[in-house]
Design a protein around this motif. Structure first.
Motif, short mmCIF file in Angstrom:
data_model
loop_
_atom_site.label_atom_id
_atom_site.label_comp_id
_atom_site.label_asym_id
_atom_site.label_seq_id
_atom_site.Cartn_x
_atom_site.Cartn_y
_atom_site.Cartn_z
N GLU A 1 0.83 -1.20 0.00
CA GLU A 1 0.00 0.00 0.00
C GLU A 1 0.87 1.26 0.00
O GLU A 1 0.64 2.19 -0.77
N MET A 2 1.89 1.27 0.85
CA MET A 2 2.77 2.44 0.93
C MET A 2 3.50 2.66 -0.38
O MET A 2 3.64 3.79 -0.86
N GLU B 1 1.08 4.04 -2.89
CA GLU B 1 0.73 5.42 -2.53
C GLU B 1 1.84 6.39 -2.94
O GLU B 1 1.57 7.53 -3.32
N GLU C 1 -2.29 3.97 -13.42
CA GLU C 1 -3.45 4.77 -13.04
C GLU C 1 -4.16 5.32 -14.26
O GLU C 1 -5.40 5.34 -14.33
N SER D 1 -5.84 -0.10 -4.42
CA SER D 1 -4.81 0.87 -4.03
C SER D 1 -4.61 1.93 -5.10
O SER D 1 -4.45 3.12 -4.79
N HIS D 2 -4.63 1.52 -6.37
CA HIS D 2 -4.51 2.50 -7.45
C HIS D 2 -5.69 3.47 -7.44
O HIS D 2 -5.51 4.68 -7.63
N LYS E 1 -7.58 4.32 -4.88
CA LYS E 1 -7.45 5.18 -3.71
C LYS E 1 -6.45 6.30 -3.95
O LYS E 1 -6.69 7.47 -3.61
N ARG E 2 -5.31 5.94 -4.59
CA ARG E 2 -4.30 6.96 -4.85
C ARG E 2 -4.77 7.96 -5.90
O ARG E 2 -4.50 9.17 -5.79
N ARG F 1 -7.02 10.49 -4.33
CA ARG F 1 -6.25 11.45 -3.54
C ARG F 1 -5.60 12.51 -4.44
O ARG F 1 -5.58 13.70 -4.11
N LYS F 2 -5.10 12.10 -5.60
CA LYS F 2 -4.48 13.05 -6.52
C LYS F 2 -5.50 14.04 -7.06
O LYS F 2 -5.23 15.24 -7.17
#
Length: 257
Positions: free
Chosen positions: A109-110, A113, A187, A225-226, A228-229, A232-233
């Motif tokens: 995850e990190m 991210e 992404e 995870s993609h 979620k990131r 956020r962007k």
């Protein structure tokens, strides 16, 4: 060879003639056996390699002379792979794959991210690693003009305008309400698969097929995870962004109505 770089018995830095035709892959790992094994496998597939045994040495080289793609271990002396990726992302969108024995979900995850394009846990298949490298390089490759006798380039999708979203696959650019959003190639392909048919729910399997061709296995949490990131962007330029919607148990859709 830079101080701290691992010795590459088959040449290390590619010579100019090789560099003109071969993709440059940087391998960063403190395990000499991994460096040698992966380097030999990549060279047998026509790639050129640069080998580094610690993150601190690799960072300077990657920023001064960027390769086409890099493969990082996480647990390394002087500077670990997570810090190395964070430092690289301050200056570059270099495609990066994590190749590491640290298979804990938090590490994955990190890494994602921070902007990694993929994550492969050791022990790993060399065939799988090479397939993922080829897939990411194809996505990142800019369009080129062809001359007589050249093979035609892979087709590039049309520009996409959906509400406030604009995507240009030829230039790999994304804007939201006129403001740039920097996405990795993975992404970008996930978002493209959603935006090309707004309102249509795409399952995780469908999104994996869009972003990871060649029958490369990726588990569900990688897609999550993609997503979620990406959210956020987009929220960094628009705190109210909500166009990527989740239908629990079914998948995701794009809707900017």
């Amino acid at each position: 060879m830079p101080s701290g770089a691992a010795h590459d018995p088959t040449s290390g830095e590619a010579n100019p003639a090789e560099a003109a035709r071969a993709y440059q892959i940087a391998l960063v790992d403190d395990d000499r056996n991994i460096l040698t094994t992966v380097s030999i496998a990549l060279k047998s597939e026509g790639f050129a390699t640069r080998l580094y045994s610690d993150g601190e040495t690799a960072l300077k080289a990657l920023l001064e002379n960027p390769p086409d793609l890099a493969v990082f271990d996480i647990k390394m002396p002087k500077m670990d792979g997570l810090e190395l990726l964070a430092r690289v992302r301050e200056h570059s969108a270099l495609p990066v794959i994590f190749l590491t024995s640290k298979d804990d979900e938090n590490d994955e995850e990190m890494g994602l991210e921070l902007g990694a394009d993929d994550y492969i846990a050791k022990p790993f298949s060399l065939r799988l690693l090479i397939a993922r490298i080829r897939a990411i390089l194809r996505r990142a490759e800019p369009p080129r003009e062809t001359s007589a006798g050249d093979e035609p380039p892979m087709p590039i999708g049309p520009m996409i305008r959906q509400g406030r979203l604009f995507m240009d696959p030829a230039r790999h650019t994304v804007t939201w309400d006129g403001r740039n959003v920097s996405l990795t190639v993975t992404e970008f392909l996930i978002l493209e698969a959603l935006a090309i048919r707004p309102g249509v729910i795409k399952s995780r399997n469908q999104l994996m097929d869009a972003a990871y061709p060649d029958d490369v296995f990726v588990d569900d949490r990688t897609v999550d995870s993609h997503i979620k990131r990406m959210r956020r962007k987009f929220r960094s330029v628009d705190p109210q962004f909500g166009a990527i919607e989740t239908l629990y148990g079914a998948g995701y859709s794009f809707n900017d109505a």
